[in-house]
Design a protein around this motif. Structure first.
Motif, mmCIF file in Angstrom:
data_model
loop_
_atom_site.group_PDB
_atom_site.id
_atom_site.type_symbol
_atom_site.label_atom_id
_atom_site.label_comp_id
_atom_site.label_asym_id
_atom_site.label_seq_id
_atom_site.Cartn_x
_atom_site.Cartn_y
_atom_site.Cartn_z
ATOM 1 N N ARG A 143 -26.675 40.552 -5.756
ATOM 2 C CA ARG A 143 -27.769 41.510 -5.880
ATOM 3 C C ARG A 143 -28.907 41.183 -4.919
ATOM 4 N N ALA A 144 -29.084 39.908 -4.608
ATOM 5 C CA ALA A 144 -30.064 39.533 -3.591
ATOM 6 C C ALA A 144 -29.623 40.054 -2.222
ATOM 7 N N LEU A 145 -28.329 39.990 -1.956
ATOM 8 C CA LEU A 145 -27.798 40.558 -0.720
ATOM 9 C C LEU A 145 -28.042 42.067 -0.690
ATOM 10 N N ARG A 146 -27.788 42.723 -1.809
ATOM 11 C CA ARG A 146 -28.022 44.175 -1.855
ATOM 12 C C ARG A 146 -29.486 44.501 -1.593
ATOM 13 N N ALA A 147 -30.410 43.718 -2.148
ATOM 14 C CA ALA A 147 -31.838 43.956 -1.920
ATOM 15 C C ALA A 147 -32.179 43.813 -0.436
ATOM 16 N N LEU A 148 -31.576 42.825 0.220
ATOM 17 C CA LEU A 148 -31.803 42.647 1.648
ATOM 18 C C LEU A 148 -31.288 43.861 2.422
ATOM 19 N N VAL A 149 -30.109 44.352 2.031
ATOM 20 C CA VAL A 149 -29.526 45.524 2.702
ATOM 21 C C VAL A 149 -30.383 46.757 2.469
ATOM 22 N N GLU A 150 -30.896 46.911 1.262
ATOM 23 C CA GLU A 150 -31.769 48.049 0.976
ATOM 24 C C GLU A 150 -33.047 47.989 1.817
ATOM 25 N N GLU A 151 -33.512 46.784 2.086
ATOM 26 C CA GLU A 151 -34.715 46.600 2.903
ATOM 27 C C GLU A 151 -34.442 46.871 4.372
ATOM 28 N N ARG A 152 -33.326 46.343 4.899
ATOM 29 C CA ARG A 152 -33.041 46.419 6.333
ATOM 30 C C ARG A 152 -32.311 47.699 6.736
ATOM 31 N N ARG A 153 -31.546 48.287 5.844
ATOM 32 C CA ARG A 153 -30.799 49.512 6.076
ATOM 33 C C ARG A 153 -29.907 49.439 7.330
ATOM 34 N N PRO A 154 -28.976 48.473 7.377
ATOM 35 C CA PRO A 154 -28.007 48.458 8.478
ATOM 36 C C PRO A 154 -27.031 49.617 8.322
ATOM 37 N N ALA A 155 -26.201 49.821 9.336
ATOM 38 C CA ALA A 155 -25.192 50.875 9.249
ATOM 39 C C ALA A 155 -24.109 50.521 8.233
ATOM 40 N N PHE A 156 -23.795 49.235 8.111
ATOM 41 C CA PHE A 156 -22.771 48.790 7.170
ATOM 42 C C PHE A 156 -22.866 47.279 7.013
ATOM 43 N N VAL A 157 -22.075 46.751 6.086
ATOM 44 C CA VAL A 157 -21.990 45.314 5.818
ATOM 45 C C VAL A 157 -20.534 44.882 5.946
ATOM 46 N N LEU A 158 -20.306 43.769 6.631
ATOM 47 C CA LEU A 158 -18.993 43.127 6.664
ATOM 48 C C LEU A 158 -19.045 41.912 5.740
ATOM 49 N N VAL A 159 -18.062 41.772 4.853
ATOM 50 C CA VAL A 159 -17.984 40.601 3.976
ATOM 51 C C VAL A 159 -16.652 39.906 4.251
ATOM 52 N N THR A 160 -16.736 38.689 4.810
ATOM 53 C CA THR A 160 -15.531 38.029 5.306
ATOM 54 C C THR A 160 -14.930 37.054 4.297
ATOM 55 N N GLY A 161 -14.518 37.595 3.154
ATOM 56 C CA GLY A 161 -13.644 36.872 2.262
ATOM 57 C C GLY A 161 -14.280 35.934 1.265
ATOM 58 N N ASP A 162 -13.401 35.353 0.435
ATOM 59 C CA ASP A 162 -13.804 34.662 -0.789
ATOM 60 C C ASP A 162 -14.798 35.542 -1.531
ATOM 61 N N LEU A 163 -14.329 36.750 -1.768
ATOM 62 C CA LEU A 163 -15.135 37.757 -2.457
ATOM 63 C C LEU A 163 -15.354 37.358 -3.903
ATOM 64 N N VAL A 164 -14.357 36.705 -4.504
ATOM 65 C CA VAL A 164 -14.420 36.374 -5.927
ATOM 66 C C VAL A 164 -14.401 34.862 -6.118
ATOM 67 N N LYS A 165 -14.865 34.451 -7.288
ATOM 68 C CA LYS A 165 -14.937 33.016 -7.591
ATOM 69 C C LYS A 165 -13.580 32.354 -7.484
ATOM 70 N N ASP A 166 -12.569 32.978 -8.101
ATOM 71 C CA ASP A 166 -11.253 32.348 -8.082
ATOM 72 C C ASP A 166 -10.199 33.313 -8.571
ATOM 73 N N ALA A 167 -9.205 33.567 -7.730
ATOM 74 C CA ALA A 167 -7.984 34.217 -8.186
ATOM 75 C C ALA A 167 -6.781 33.313 -7.947
ATOM 76 N N LEU A 168 -6.997 32.214 -7.238
ATOM 77 C CA LEU A 168 -5.930 31.269 -6.900
ATOM 78 C C LEU A 168 -5.320 30.590 -8.120
ATOM 79 N N ARG A 169 -6.212 30.136 -9.014
ATOM 80 C CA ARG A 169 -5.803 29.151 -10.021
ATOM 81 C C ARG A 169 -5.964 29.656 -11.451
ATOM 82 N N VAL A 170 -6.187 30.963 -11.614
ATOM 83 C CA VAL A 170 -6.436 31.500 -12.952
ATOM 84 C C VAL A 170 -5.467 32.638 -13.249
ATOM 85 N N GLY A 171 -5.444 33.056 -14.509
ATOM 86 C CA GLY A 171 -4.564 34.125 -14.937
ATOM 87 C C GLY A 171 -5.088 35.498 -14.560
ATOM 88 N N GLU A 172 -4.294 36.518 -14.885
ATOM 89 C CA GLU A 172 -4.610 37.886 -14.455
ATOM 90 C C GLU A 172 -5.930 38.398 -15.018
#
Length: 403
Positions: A143-172
């Motif tokens: 949400r802090a990232l979103r606030a920065l984006v709302e302030e700066r208003r870039p054309a878009f955001v690229l997010v380069t992975g490890d989007l989630v805490k963990d899908a490697l070692r946990v259940g569905e």
């Protein structure tokens, strides 16, 4: 108005994800897929009478890339992809979300892609963010990232992975909850968010910890594709070609930096539909090139040693081990900037190569500061300015201090 648009977007993504699961669990991929790319004049997501087809759009099943014809028609004779199809809009247009569709079961009908007009731009800004590690504990960081984006208003955001805490070692259930949190939070951003998978986004592969069997329908990259679409793809903006790569490969229970042969073939197909000389930016999780590893020091111990043995070959694990093969695919195309994550550090490397200048740059982690040896790396993102195809050196924007 914006809230209503975001609500529609979330419903469309959830519908596509539902269809994706049904397609994955059903019959084998159809021998032929086809459809139309059209101008969605009334913004309802369907092609209505009088809405023209759009020529020059790239459509791909992640194996082959074709270009829509004069009436917007496209066809892939024998699909060999991963169950999703996406569109890359030509100049003057942009794809209405979602930019991808689940591939229907055989006989499931046409796949049509809706575009809207977009005024040509010669100058724009974009944000490179990485390693959000979405969970209830880290949602305030997103949400802090979103606030920065709302302030700066870039054309878009690229997010380069490890989007989630963990899908490697946990259940569905746990892994899915993290993905749903990430999708829900990024849907609230006022600009498009383009994501790629990281090692933490690869569901269940550490089977001894996750308890997930390899036959699970969402195993590996399939949970990512169910919710976020293609794990590698491309799009254009302001005369620049952006290529999302999936640089996380898997050997049994272990991830490592590598671009597999199928993706390399797709990259060639994608670039063949792009005019030579067009500036190209790649973005992915495990970096193509990085110098952060020596700062942290060589590691033999699990869970993430510096080297990995794949078959009969020892390879680097935390950079792309076949980076030469990747770079060779660009040929006459100008790869000017390669963006990565994974290292939790803002990093910039420049090479003055014969006939070209290539920058390899990593983003810091959104989730928080980190350490590399004796250095404490700040949390933040990088803001880039693009003007007439040229990309500046980027401005680091910390998330933990007044800007």
């Amino acid at each position: 108005m914006l809230r209503g648009m975001l609500s529609v977007t979330r419903r469309l993504v959830l519908l596509a994800a539902t269809v994706f699961v049904a397609s994955w669990a059903g019959a084998a991929a159809p021998a032929r897929i086809a459809g139309t790319v059209f101008l969605d004049a009334n913004a309802n997501g369907r092609r209505d009478p009088g809405e023209p087809g759009v020529a020059g759009a790239r459509v791909s099943d992640q194996a082959e890339t074709v270009v829509s014809g004069p009436e917007g028609a496209w066809a892939i004779a024998a699909s060999r992809g991963h169950g999703v199809v996406f569109v890359g809009a030509p100049s003057g247009y942009r794809a209405r979300p979602p930019f991808w569709r689940a591939q229907p079961a055989e006989g499931g009908g046409a796949l049509d892609f809706a575009l809207e007009r977009q005024a040509p731009v010669s100058e724009f800004w974009f944000v490179h963010a990485s390693d959000t590690h979405a969970s209830p504990a880290s949602v305030d960081r997103i949400r802090a990232l979103r606030a920065l984006v709302e302030e700066r208003r870039p054309a878009f955001v690229l997010v380069t992975g490890d989007l989630v805490k963990d899908a490697l070692r946990v259940g569905e259930v746990e892994a899915a909850s993290y993905f749903d949190l990430y999708v829900g939070e990024t849907a609230r951003f006022p600009v498009p968010v383009w994501s790629v998978p990281g090692n933490h986004d690869t569901f269940g592969i550490e089977r001894e910890r996750s308890g997930v069997d390899g036959s699970h329908p969402l195993y590996g990259k399939r949970m990512y594709r169910q919710r976020l679409g293609p794990n590698y793809y491309s799009f254009d903006h302001g005369g620049v070609h952006f290529v999302a790569l999936d640089t996380v490969d898997v050997d049994d229970q272990w991830y490592y930096g590598h671009v597999d042969p199928a993706q390399l073939a797709w990259l060639e197909s994608d670039l063949a539909a792009v005019a030579p000389g067009t500036p190209v930016v790649t973005f992915n999780h495990i970096p193509l090139v990085s110098a952060v590893e020596p700062l942290a020091g060589y590691r033999d111990d699990p869970p993430a040693p510096t080297l990995i043995r794949v078959g009969d070959k020892t390879q680097f694990r935390h950079v792309v081990s076949n980076v030469g093969e990747v770079l060779a695919r660009f040929g006459r195309h100008a790869l000017v900037l390669a963006l990565g994550g994974h290292m939790h550090a803002r990093e910039s490397i420049r090479y003055e190569a014969e006939g070209s200048r290539i920058r390899f740059e990593q983003a810091a982690a959104v989730v928080g500061p980190s350490e590399a040896g004796t250095l404490r790396m700040r949390s933040g993102v990088t803001l880039y300015r693009v003007q007439d195809g040229g990309i500046d050196g980027g401005t680091f924007l910390p998330l933990d201090a007044k800007r």
